[in-house]
Design an enzyme around this catalytic site. Structure first.
Site, PDB file in Angstrom:
ATOM      1  CD  GLU A  28      -1.768  -2.387   1.548  1.00  0.00           C
ATOM      2  OE1 GLU A  28      -0.576  -2.654   1.844  1.00  0.00           O
ATOM      3  OE2 GLU A  28      -2.690  -3.234   1.652  1.00  0.00           O
ATOM      4  CG  PHE A  63     -10.197  -9.716  11.155  1.00  0.00           C
ATOM      5  CD1 PHE A  63      -8.942 -10.128  11.579  1.00  0.00           C
ATOM      6  CD2 PHE A  63     -10.480  -9.743   9.801  1.00  0.00           C
ATOM      7  CE1 PHE A  63      -7.998 -10.578  10.675  1.00  0.00           C
ATOM      8  CE2 PHE A  63      -9.531 -10.189   8.884  1.00  0.00           C
ATOM      9  CZ  PHE A  63      -8.296 -10.609   9.324  1.00  0.00           C
ATOM     10  CD  GLN A  64      -7.523  -7.482   7.718  1.00  0.00           C
ATOM     11  OE1 GLN A  64      -8.343  -7.208   6.853  1.00  0.00           O
ATOM     12  NE2 GLN A  64      -6.331  -7.981   7.441  1.00  0.00           N
ATOM     13  CE  LYS A 118     -17.313  -6.505   3.332  1.00  0.00           C
ATOM     14  NZ  LYS A 118     -16.665  -7.799   3.599  1.00  0.00           N
ATOM     15  CG  MET A 160      22.311  11.955   2.911  1.00  0.00           C
ATOM     16  SD  MET A 160      23.328  13.301   2.303  1.00  0.00           S
ATOM     17  CE  MET A 160      22.426  13.817   0.851  1.00  0.00           C
TER      18      MET A 160
HETATM   19  C1  LIG Z   1      18.407  14.571   1.669  1.00  0.00           C
HETATM   20  C2  LIG Z   1      17.657  15.844   1.392  1.00  0.00           C
HETATM   21  C3  LIG Z   1      18.345  17.020   1.169  1.00  0.00           C
HETATM   22  C4  LIG Z   1      17.680  18.184   0.823  1.00  0.00           C
HETATM   23  N1  LIG Z   1      18.409  19.293   0.492  1.00  0.00           N
HETATM   24  C5  LIG Z   1      17.767  20.352  -0.060  1.00  0.00           C
HETATM   25  C6  LIG Z   1      18.517  21.453  -0.612  1.00  0.00           C
HETATM   26  O1  LIG Z   1      19.732  21.473  -0.617  1.00  0.00           O
HETATM   27  N2  LIG Z   1      17.817  22.447  -1.197  1.00  0.00           N
HETATM   28  C7  LIG Z   1      16.439  22.442  -1.260  1.00  0.00           C
HETATM   29  O2  LIG Z   1      15.867  23.356  -1.842  1.00  0.00           O
HETATM   30  N3  LIG Z   1      15.732  21.466  -0.700  1.00  0.00           N
HETATM   31  C8  LIG Z   1      16.357  20.410  -0.134  1.00  0.00           C
HETATM   32  N4  LIG Z   1      15.612  19.373   0.346  1.00  0.00           N
HETATM   33  C9  LIG Z   1      14.144  19.469   0.318  1.00  0.00           C
HETATM   34  C10 LIG Z   1      13.598  20.214   1.531  1.00  0.00           C
HETATM   35  O3  LIG Z   1      13.564  19.343   2.631  1.00  0.00           O
HETATM   36  C11 LIG Z   1      12.165  20.759   1.252  1.00  0.00           C
HETATM   37  O4  LIG Z   1      11.328  19.716   0.842  1.00  0.00           O
HETATM   38  C12 LIG Z   1      12.118  21.803   0.172  1.00  0.00           C
HETATM   39  O5  LIG Z   1      13.181  22.729   0.313  1.00  0.00           O
HETATM   40  C13 LIG Z   1      10.802  22.549   0.230  1.00  0.00           C
HETATM   41  O6  LIG Z   1      10.565  23.192  -0.984  1.00  0.00           O
HETATM   42  P1  LIG Z   1       9.632  24.463  -1.097  1.00  0.00           P
HETATM   43  O7  LIG Z   1      10.071  25.526  -0.162  1.00  0.00           O
HETATM   44  O8  LIG Z   1       9.559  24.794  -2.529  1.00  0.00           O
HETATM   45  O9  LIG Z   1       8.235  24.033  -0.497  1.00  0.00           O
HETATM   46  P2  LIG Z   1       7.106  22.954  -0.877  1.00  0.00           P
HETATM   47  O10 LIG Z   1       7.193  21.867   0.118  1.00  0.00           O
HETATM   48  O11 LIG Z   1       7.050  22.610  -2.304  1.00  0.00           O
HETATM   49  O12 LIG Z   1       5.858  23.850  -0.461  1.00  0.00           O
HETATM   50  C14 LIG Z   1       5.273  24.710  -1.356  1.00  0.00           C
HETATM   51  C15 LIG Z   1       4.912  26.040  -0.710  1.00  0.00           C
HETATM   52  O13 LIG Z   1       4.125  26.740  -1.671  1.00  0.00           O
HETATM   53  C16 LIG Z   1       2.826  26.967  -1.192  1.00  0.00           C
HETATM   54  N5  LIG Z   1       1.864  26.715  -2.266  1.00  0.00           N
HETATM   55  C17 LIG Z   1       1.311  25.555  -2.651  1.00  0.00           C
HETATM   56  N6  LIG Z   1       0.474  25.732  -3.673  1.00  0.00           N
HETATM   57  C18 LIG Z   1       0.508  27.059  -3.956  1.00  0.00           C
HETATM   58  C19 LIG Z   1      -0.146  27.873  -4.918  1.00  0.00           C
HETATM   59  N7  LIG Z   1      -0.998  27.377  -5.821  1.00  0.00           N
HETATM   60  N8  LIG Z   1       0.129  29.202  -4.929  1.00  0.00           N
HETATM   61  C20 LIG Z   1       0.975  29.743  -4.001  1.00  0.00           C
HETATM   62  N9  LIG Z   1       1.616  29.017  -3.078  1.00  0.00           N
HETATM   63  C21 LIG Z   1       1.389  27.688  -3.060  1.00  0.00           C
HETATM   64  C22 LIG Z   1       2.635  26.035  -0.023  1.00  0.00           C
HETATM   65  O14 LIG Z   1       1.714  26.598   0.882  1.00  0.00           O
HETATM   66  C23 LIG Z   1       4.057  25.909   0.531  1.00  0.00           C
HETATM   67  O15 LIG Z   1       4.337  26.950   1.433  1.00  0.00           O
HETATM   68  C24 LIG Z   1      16.267  18.196   0.738  1.00  0.00           C
HETATM   69  C25 LIG Z   1      15.559  17.033   1.007  1.00  0.00           C
HETATM   70  C26 LIG Z   1      16.238  15.853   1.303  1.00  0.00           C
HETATM   71  C27 LIG Z   1      15.447  14.602   1.528  1.00  0.00           C
HETATM   72  C1  LIG Z   2      12.524   5.481   5.121  1.00  0.00           C
HETATM   73  C2  LIG Z   2      13.809   6.148   5.449  1.00  0.00           C
HETATM   74  N1  LIG Z   2      14.634   5.605   6.372  1.00  0.00           N
HETATM   75  C3  LIG Z   2      15.807   6.207   6.661  1.00  0.00           C
HETATM   76  C4  LIG Z   2      16.174   7.369   6.046  1.00  0.00           C
HETATM   77  C5  LIG Z   2      17.511   8.050   6.394  1.00  0.00           C
HETATM   78  N2  LIG Z   2      18.367   8.066   5.207  1.00  0.00           N
HETATM   79  C6  LIG Z   2      18.509   9.152   4.418  1.00  0.00           C
HETATM   80  S1  LIG Z   2      19.509   8.900   3.116  1.00  0.00           S
HETATM   81  C7  LIG Z   2      19.822   7.302   3.586  1.00  0.00           C
HETATM   82  C8  LIG Z   2      20.734   6.436   2.786  1.00  0.00           C
HETATM   83  C9  LIG Z   2      20.297   6.198   1.397  1.00  0.00           C
HETATM   84  O1  LIG Z   2      21.165   5.290   0.792  1.00  0.00           O
HETATM   85  P1  LIG Z   2      21.124   4.996  -0.758  1.00  0.00           P
HETATM   86  O2  LIG Z   2      19.726   4.725  -1.181  1.00  0.00           O
HETATM   87  O3  LIG Z   2      22.121   3.955  -1.111  1.00  0.00           O
HETATM   88  O4  LIG Z   2      21.509   6.401  -1.393  1.00  0.00           O
HETATM   89  P2  LIG Z   2      22.951   7.143  -1.449  1.00  0.00           P
HETATM   90  O5  LIG Z   2      22.929   8.176  -0.373  1.00  0.00           O
HETATM   91  O6  LIG Z   2      24.012   6.124  -1.251  1.00  0.00           O
HETATM   92  O7  LIG Z   2      22.971   7.756  -2.807  1.00  0.00           O
HETATM   93  C10 LIG Z   2      19.142   7.009   4.763  1.00  0.00           C
HETATM   94  C11 LIG Z   2      19.213   5.717   5.468  1.00  0.00           C
HETATM   95  C12 LIG Z   2      15.269   7.913   5.111  1.00  0.00           C
HETATM   96  N3  LIG Z   2      15.527   9.054   4.480  1.00  0.00           N
HETATM   97  N4  LIG Z   2      14.122   7.275   4.802  1.00  0.00           N
END
Ligand SMILES: Cc1cc2nc3c(=O)[nH]c(=O)nc-3n(C[C@H](O)[C@H](O)[C@H](O)COP(=O)(O)OP(=O)(O)OC[C@H]3O[C@@H](n4cnc5c(N)ncnc54)[C@H](O)[C@@H]3O)c2cc1C
Ligand SMILES: Cc1ncc(C[n+]2csc(CCOP(=O)(O)OP(=O)(O)O)c2C)c(N)n1
Ligand SMILES: [Mg+2]
Lengths: 178, 590
Positions: B52, B114-115, B164, B482
């Site tokens: 799911e 159940f469930q 259901k 990472m």
């Molecule tokens: C490992 C990792 C590293 C990351 N590193 C980075 C990084 O280096 N740089 C980076 O940028 N991000 C990074 N992120 C992502 C970060 O965590 C956020 O998800 C991201 O920065 C959020 O993007 P955003 O501000 O565009 O917001 P979003 O989450 O896209 O939110 C959108 C915003 O716009 C508003 N909005 C929605 N619809 C509308 C509309 N129709 N009109 C006006 N407003 C609207 C919402 O209310 C909200 O405030 C990383 C994520 C991971 C997993």
């Molecule tokens: C469901 C979940 N569990 C744990 C993490 C923490 N986490 C972030 S990156 C990462 C490693 C990812 O490894 P891989 O898919 O090999 O990517 P790489 O960084 O090596 O490119 C982990 C464990 C996460 N982001 N999501």
């Protein structure tokens, strides 16, 4: 200086107490949504009252007293407004000088001189006597929370057995309505 | 005109009336009546996933790549709880979903049947809104309302939990004239006087920068087009968040690349030094701001967002405009064109020169290799060999995700599906399946890590069943890269439990599922191998063996400001002891 990727705690701003009035659809789970929002986002509830106020439209009015810095209070209001069943959020504290009332039921036990003293104090506070036995009274007091606090403090000296408070119901002054 | 039908039939009828073509799901006892209703029609096609969580991510990929609402159908109990991660992912990334969950019959609710699980209770915090349907009379309204709430305002997931007995009950169905909610009305148009004030501020800027985000993609194609027009008209530089990539074309000279923790040097320096910041549909996430009290200290900030709670949440702004990006951008353009005094392009010339010197640092340059495939090189080649096909890219989470964001270049919106807010490993493959469902003839690639891909690997079976030719391009560094990188920086290179031990043979695994497997470890053979992947008409797992110890740079370490980035060892800052860069407080707060 904090070394964080997360919000710095707002150091300078002082938390203040705000009374919010919230109109919501009275549907199942709506209170859980509001209460869950406060617990989930780490806001605190000092007092909460709720009751359906418009039966035909199934609209309830919640009054919440909370504390927070200006930025937190602004967030609380926006976050409440974001809940789908919420119609309106009004900050009565910002609007200024709202009427706030609370109802308390206070059970006082004792004998002899204490009893007449309790009655005298109740009269002075304008409390009603709802129940009397040979060794107890139940008083009802409606007033501002501070008055109720004071009443309870004084009665405590005489022997309070039980207190039940409704929390605050509030409304702005003047002709304007929510 | 109302029709008599069962609750289960209403679910399918409402979907048809909403124009739903695909629904991702998995059957079980509490949704059997709905599966039965589905059996008798072919307008709404069901895609049977293998878990799911996969159904929800697939619906997210479908929604993000098409602009439509994604639909999910799962059973009660374990079906619903398995969907939780996907729902939370959709909430954080503002993805519109309607998820139908089955529930035990009304009279058994609360009896530990159940469930049974308290689905509305559990999902209250990970949905935009949810409903428990108590009577078949409410069902048509709730179903249509759910679509309205999911798609309007700030989009998000909506759960409709249907017991259901309500599915079996007969009732009247009528397609509502409008499917609006009785009180929920998001504000679309911005306050014109604030927009005018914002444009005044922009026109007088000496060091302006646009900072756009996922909200522009949420708003739709028109918003991207208007953003392009406004940015070009002003001549101002623009950067974007991870979620906003593609809204502004990466090939354009005004584009600075992504900003934030792994953003480019020029984007982060521009954000730090600007005097006017124009934030369009982004939410000042902590991956963007770095240390808050050092975030862009000298700028006036304009913030356009449809969600009032996004404004002033993390960063105080000077002008907050509540409204939809497209509507506000249109008004901004009109106000800009109506300015009495046209801004002098010379006023920002020194600023653009400064940005040029930052760009010259070439922060994404890396040390190439003839013997091992550098992950950056792999993405560069993947981009070069696929860009003419207008590909759709999904990712898992980790270094590979950041390299994809840095080295793949997006020219159009809705081409980039990634888990930003929740950072969910296992998102990419199901999201690619959903994307491919929405774009049958397009090239869809999941840029993956060897660890992440194993989290929803079972969905390969779904891809094979529905002949979805998704390409899984694994940057296999044999590490949770990472995590390993953070351990190198923060924990003295003690790589505790981050080595990907006992990996499967990905080529054989692909074959076992009935797909194709390709392995490559030689940079000289990479291009041919990628071409082989593209040319294969079915699903492919590409096991790209890359340099194991490569780190992802630039990087703003924890507790640092935008102008304190760590660069790779090609730059002047080479030889920094990265192990010592983050202090104790920063370590506690990553
Ligand atoms: C490992 C990792 C590293 C990351 N590193 C980075 C990084 O280096 N740089 C980076 O940028 N991000 C990074 N992120 C992502 C970060 O965590 C956020 O998800 C991201 O920065 C959020 O993007 P955003 O501000 O565009 O917001 P979003 O989450 O896209 O939110 C959108 C915003 O716009 C508003 N909005 C929605 N619809 C509308 C509309 N129709 N009109 C006006 N407003 C609207 C919402 O209310 C909200 O405030 C990383 C994520 C991971 C997993
Ligand atoms: C469901 C979940 N569990 C744990 C993490 C923490 N986490 C972030 S990156 C990462 C490693 C990812 O490894 P891989 O898919 O090999 O990517 P790489 O960084 O090596 O490119 C982990 C464990 C996460 N982001 N999501
Ligand atoms: Mg890896």
């Amino acid at each position: 200086m904090t070394q964080s990727h997360y919000s710095d705690a707002p150091a300078s701003s002082i938390p203040a107490r705000h009374t919010l009035s919230i109109l919501v659809d009275n549907e199942p789970g709506v209170l859980a949504r509001v209460a869950g929002l406060f617990s989930g986002r780490g806001y605190n509830i000092e007092s909460l009252t709720v009751s359906e106020t418009e039966h035909e439209k199934h609209v309830s009015r919640l009054t919440i007293v909370t504390t927070g810095t200006a930025m937190v209070i602004e967030q609380i209001k926006h976050q409440l407004d974001r809940l789908i069943p919420v119609h309106r959020v009004i900050d009565l504290t910002v609007q200024g000088d709202a009427i706030e009332r609370e109802l308390a039921l206070v059970k006082v036990t004792g004998r002899g001189e204490q009893r007449s003293e309790a009655l005298r104090i109740a009269a002075a506070f304008g409390a009603r006597t709802l129940d009397a036995t040979l060794n107890s009274f139940v008083f009802e007091l409606t007033g501002a929370s501070e008055d109720i606090e004071r009443f309870i403090r004084v009665m405590a000296e005489l022997g309070i057995a039980e207190v039940s408070r409704t929390g605050i119901a509030a409304m702005s002054r003047g002709a304007e309505a929510l | 005109m109302s029709e008599t039908m069962s609750g289960a039939e209403m679910v399918i009828k409402a979907m048809q009336d909403q124009g739903v073509e695909h629904i991702f799901g998995y059957p079980g006892g509490a949704v059997l009546p709905i599966y039965d209703a589905m059996f008798h029609q072919d307008k709404v096609k069901h895609i049977l996933v293998r878990h799911e969580q996969g159904a929800v991510h697939a619906a997210e990929g479908y929604a993000r790549s098409s602009g439509k609402v994604g639909c999910v159908l799962v059973t009660s109990g374990p079906g619903a709880t398995n969907a939780i991660t996907g729902l939370t992912d959709a909430l954080l990334d503002s993805i519109p979903l309607v998820c139908i969950t089955g529930q035990v019959p009304t009279h058994l609710i609360g009896s530990d049947a159940f469930q049974e699980c308290d689905t509305v209770g559990i999902t209250r915090h990970c949905t935009k809104h949810n409903y428990l349907v108590r009577s078949v009379e409410d069902l048509p309204r709730i179903l249509h309302e759910a679509f309205y709430v999911a798609a309007n305002g700030r989009p998000g997931p909506v759960v409709v939990d249907i017991p259901k007995d309500v599915q079996f009950a007969m009732g009247q169905y009528e397609k509502p004239q409008s499917n609006q909610h009785k009180s929920y009305r998001p504000q679309m148009d911005g306050d014109r006087s604030k927009i005018r004030a914002a444009v005044e501020l922009m026109a007088n800027a000496k060091k302006p920068v646009f900072y756009s985000g996922g909200g522009v993609i949420n708003s739709g194609d028109e918003a991207s087009a208007l953003l392009r027009e406004l940015v070009r008209l002003t001549g101002y530089p623009i950067t974007s968040t991870l979620m906003g990539l593609g809204a502004y074309p990466a090939a354009d000279p005004q584009w600075l690349g992504m900003l934030g923790m792994h953003g480019t040097y020029e984007a982060n320096m521009a954000m730090h030094d600007c005097d006017v910041m124009i934030c369009i549909g982004a939410r000042f996430d902590d991956r963007i701001t770095g240390r808050l009290n050092a975030f862009s200290p000298n700028s006036k900030k304009i913030h356009v967002d449809i969600d009032p709670s996004s404004i002033n949440k993390n960063v105080r702004v000077d002008i907050g405009i509540v409204g939809d990006c497209a509507s506000v951008l249109k008004d901004m353009l009109a106000e800009w064109k109506a300015l009495n005094k046209k801004p002098d392009p010379k006023a920002i010339a020194p600023w653009l020169n400064e940005i040029t010197t930052w760009k010259a640092k070439d922060c994404l340059a890396y040390r190439g290799s003839k013997t091992t495939i550098k992950p950056q090189y792999a993405i560069e080649r993947l981009y070069a060999l696929t860009k003419d096909k207008d590909p759709y890219i999904t990712t898992e989470v980790g270094q590979h995700q950041m390299w994809a964001a840095q080295y793949f270049r997006f020219e159009s919106p809705n081409r980039w599906m990634t888990s930003g807010g929740l950072g969910t490993m296992g998102y990419g493959l199901p999201a690619a399946i959903g994307t491919q469902m929405a774009h049958r003839d397009s090239l869809v690639i999941d840029i993956a890590g060897e660890a992440s891909i194993l989290m929803n690997m079972q969905e390969m079976s779904t891809a094979v069943q529905y002949r979805l030719p998704v390409k899984i391009f694994i940057l296999n560094n044999e590490y949770m890269g990472m995590v390993r990188q953070w351990q190198e920086l923060l924990h003295g290179s003690r790589y505790s439990e981050s080595y990907s031990e006992s990996l499967p043979d990905f080529v054989k695994l692909a074959e076992a599922y009935g797909g194709k497997g390709i392995r490559c470890s030689d940079p000289a053979k990479l291009d041919d191998a990628i071409r082989e992947m593209i040319d294969y008409p079915g699903p492919v797992i590409f096991d790209c063996l890359v340099e194991k110890m490569e780190n992802c740079f630039p990087m703003i370490p924890s507790g640092k400001a935008h102008n304190e980035m760590i660069m790779n060892d090609l730059s002047d800052d080479a030889g920094v002891e990265i192990g010592n860069i983050i202090d104790q407080k920063g370590k506690a707060l990553v």
